[in-house]
Scaffold this active site. Structure first.
Site: not given
Ligand code: VGL
Ligand code: ZN
Length: 193
Positions: A12, A101, A143
């Protein structure tokens, strides 16, 4: 060191999780730069480089107008928006596969993601006969840690590259790393690789 087949999982590293994004995480941009430097130095040590992306469409209660920044979040990484793109400091030429995702629900683990050909991350790792997984990216306490928990649960020796991750909360990130270590993850610096 190169006798076992190893994947690098980049979690991410997207604009919305970096400075100026809707869910900015401190040091996100710096981590993007450092991952690129690492890839330039050592991508040849990996048999597969996979990057995950949060790719929300209507992720139910993952988004909130009054987020608590623990289980609910401001809208972020909406599919098709600039915020969902990889941060420009991440050199995507090293990435072999992308997994998306979170389309219709919150999904912290990259193992919830699917490739363009609808393979799960586990299927992808198995098809490439990967035996160990190194993990970096954003966010350590969400994540990154969930991806590492799944990686360990699926039986992969799993290493977190400590200088290539950053978290939402420093305290929760430290707790998450301690928990991962207790589960058997190795914590190490990319500079030692
Ligand atoms: C994430 C909060 C909400 C992440 C994803 O990638 O860690 N954190 N969605
Ligand atoms: Zn999300």
């Amino acid at each position: 060191m190169n006798d076992i087949r190893r994947a690098l999982l980049i979690v991410d590293v997207q604009n919305d999780f970096c400075e100026g994004g809707s869910l900015e995480v401190k040091h996100g941009e710096e981590v993007a730069h450092r991952i690129t430097e690492y890839l330039r130095r050592l991508s040849n040590k990996y048999d597969l480089v996979v990057a995950s992306k949060d790719n929300h469409r209507r992720p139910a209660d993952h988004f909130s107008a009054h987020p608590d920044f623990r289980g609910t979040w401001p809208p972020h990484c909406v599919a098709g928006t600039a915020g969902s793109e990889f941060h420009p400091a991440l050199d995507i030429s090293f990435i072999d596969q992308i997994v998306l995702k979170g389309e219709y629900r919150g999904a912290y683990s990259a193992f919830d993601g699917r490739t363009q050909t609808n393979e799960s991350l586990l299927e992808l790792l198995e098809s490439k006969e990967i035996e160990a997984v190194d993990i970096c990216g954003i966010a350590t306490d969400y994540c990154v840690s969930q991806s590492a928990v799944d990686s360990l649960d699926y039986g992969f020796p799993t290493r977190i590259l400590l200088d290539l991750v950053t978290g939402v909360s420093e305290e929760r990130s430290l707790d998450a790393l301690e928990d991962l270590q207790n589960r058997g993850a190795d914590l190490d610096y990319s500079t030692n690789q």
